[in-house]
Design an enzyme around this catalytic site. Structure first.
Site, PDB file in Angstrom:
ATOM      1  N   LYS A 235       0.830  -1.213   0.000  1.00 29.49           N
ATOM      2  CA  LYS A 235       0.000   0.000   0.000  1.00 29.49           C
ATOM      3  C   LYS A 235       0.863   1.261   0.000  1.00 29.49           C
ATOM      4  O   LYS A 235       0.653   2.192  -0.776  1.00 29.49           O
ATOM      5  CB  LYS A 235      -0.919  -0.031   1.227  1.00 29.49           C
ATOM      6  CG  LYS A 235      -1.699   1.243   1.473  1.00 29.49           C
ATOM      7  CD  LYS A 235      -2.703   1.521   0.374  1.00 29.49           C
ATOM      8  CE  LYS A 235      -3.486   2.788   0.683  1.00 29.49           C
ATOM      9  NZ  LYS A 235      -4.444   3.114  -0.355  1.00 29.49           N
TER      10      LYS A 235
ATOM     11  N   ALA B   4       0.830  17.785 -14.742  1.00 28.27           N
ATOM     12  CA  ALA B   4       1.495  18.789 -13.916  1.00 28.27           C
ATOM     13  C   ALA B   4       0.457  19.609 -13.165  1.00 28.27           C
ATOM     14  O   ALA B   4      -0.622  19.884 -13.673  1.00 28.27           O
ATOM     15  CB  ALA B   4       2.350  19.692 -14.790  1.00 28.27           C
TER      16      ALA B   4
ATOM     17  N   CYS C 277      -4.254  10.826   1.679  1.00 27.80           N
ATOM     18  CA  CYS C 277      -3.363   9.652   1.599  1.00 27.80           C
ATOM     19  C   CYS C 277      -1.918   9.992   1.284  1.00 27.80           C
ATOM     20  O   CYS C 277      -1.023   9.681   2.066  1.00 27.80           O
ATOM     21  CB  CYS C 277      -3.887   8.681   0.545  1.00 27.80           C
ATOM     22  SG  CYS C 277      -5.467   7.947   1.025  1.00 27.80           S
TER      23      CYS C 277
ATOM     24  N   LYS D  57       0.419  11.861   3.991  1.00 25.50           N
ATOM     25  CA  LYS D  57       0.732  11.108   5.222  1.00 25.50           C
ATOM     26  C   LYS D  57       1.421   9.781   4.911  1.00 25.50           C
ATOM     27  O   LYS D  57       2.274   9.341   5.673  1.00 25.50           O
ATOM     28  CB  LYS D  57      -0.526  10.907   6.082  1.00 25.50           C
ATOM     29  CG  LYS D  57      -1.491   9.850   5.618  1.00 25.50           C
ATOM     30  CD  LYS D  57      -2.636   9.670   6.608  1.00 25.50           C
ATOM     31  CE  LYS D  57      -3.629   8.636   6.130  1.00 25.50           C
ATOM     32  NZ  LYS D  57      -3.116   7.264   6.114  1.00 25.50           N
TER      33      LYS D  57
END
Length: 375
Positions: free
Chosen positions: A153, A201, A209, A212
């Site tokens: 993950k 861009a 997500c 962190k």
């Protein structure tokens, strides 16, 4: 609704009643960045695990769905052994790969389902049964070790964040040398070893997500004396980029933003959500306010969530109201609604004519014809 009526789906706030007799119990609580050091805060996961185990009276599989660092499953298993040594409790890692704003479709048609176990046949049988409907849907069910699943993950999110950051740095180089980043993106994305996804861009990644998870992976690498330098750099470049976008807007104002009015279109970190977590707009607003600008913003979904986070920003009822008397118009989030705006009407409502398109969604010819200067 249909599933609830058919008795396949029920809701409860009573954890003990919900857990009773369950073959599989999923932990899907938040793992925010811990204050002070950037590690994932696992207190919610462990608290849920303790409550679940305390309520169990038969064999069960506890499935960690939350994004957790390597080794978290070992700790959940330790909690289970300590509280209920006589029960057959298996702990499995089953990370989710859903995209915010497209979660239901992603759940029904996943690229893969990853299940990490310590080899327990019962856990493998239960998880195969749980995912049988998706497996019939041709979704590959991938069984790995538990620590491997936990790492997959983080590795996936860090790789995607790296792709975004790579093309963002290429965009800066393109501006410096007079190349077109969209053509560069298309030119490399057509190589199927690279792929075209996540090569757009923009003002840097945000959301619940990537910020962190990249940080947590960096911390894990440092803790095990194997620093992941590419990801460390990605985190650093992305943080700096968000502020740099504010400077880009100041430059479009001729280098002085004091007393100037800036209109921002889009505040959320991506379209089709009201999520403001780590949104680039937060850093952009901060940089512009530091430079003395007045800011008016419009977002189709995010204004209620954003307002307390940026108290000095005026929220407009639509894009045209935001543009009224503005010295510069900035596209921050690529909502579909912004692809179909009356550009002439926007330009004529403004005081200046500068457009800063941080998402590259407007064709140069179209905005120039409407009276904008693309900064």
């Amino acid at each position: 609704g249909n599933n609830a009526e058919a008795g396949r789906l029920t809701f409860t706030t009573d954890l003990a009643a919900g857990v009773k007799g369950a073959d599989a119990i999923f932990i899907a609580v938040g793992t925010p960045s811990r204050r002070g050091d950037g590690h994932a805060d696992l207190s919610y996961v462990y608290a849920a695990a303790q409550e679940i185990v305390a309520a169990l009276d038969g064999p069960a599989v506890i499935v960690t769905k939350s994004t957790v660092p390597v080794g978290t499953g070992d700790e959940v298993e330790r909690i289970a052994r300590e509280l209920k040594p006589d029960l057959d409790i298996q702990v499995v890692s089953n990370p989710e790969f859903l995209r915010e704003g497209a979660a239901i479709g992603d759940f029904k048609r996943p690229d893969r389902v990853v299940v990490g176990t310590t080899g327990s046949e019962r856990a493998i049988a239960v998880m195969s049964q749980v995912y049988r409907p998706l497996n019939l849907n041709q979704a590959p069910l991938m069984f790995t070790g538990r620590r491997t699943a936990e790492l997959i993950k983080y590795a996936a999110n860090a790789f995607l964040a790296t792709k975004i950051t790579f093309i963002n740095e290429m965009a800066d180089l393109c501006e410096a040398v007079g190349a077109d980043v969209q053509d560069v993106s298309r030119g490399i994305g057509l190589d199927n070893r690279i792929g075209s996804k996540f090569l757009h861009a923009g003002p840097g990644y945000g959301g619940s997500c990537f910020p962190k998870d990249t940080l947590a992976l960096v911390k894990t690498g440092q803790d095990h004396d194997t620093p992941i330098r590419i990801v460390e750099t990605v985190v650093q470049v992305n943080d700096l980029r968000k502020r740099a976008m504010g400077r880009k807007i100041v430059k479009a104002l001729g280098g002085d933003a004091r007393g100037k009015k800036v209109a921002l279109l889009g505040l959320t970190f991506k379209p089709n959500t009201d999520d403001m977590r780590d949104a680039p707009s937060l850093a952009i607003v901060q940089a512009l306010e530091d430079a003395g600008a007045r800011i008016v913003a419009y977002d189709p979904e995010g204004m209620a969530v954003a307002a307390p986070m940026m108290p000095n920003v005026t929220m407009a009822k639509d894009a045209y109201e935001a543009a009224e008397g503005a010295d510069v118009l900035v596209l921050v989030t690529e909502w579909d609604i912004f692809r179909a705006l009356d550009m002439k009407r926007l330009a004529s409502a403004m005081n200046g004519n500068a457009l800063v398109d941080l998402r590259n969604i407007y064709p140069l010819a179209e905005v120039t014809e409407a009276g904008f200067t693309l900064a």
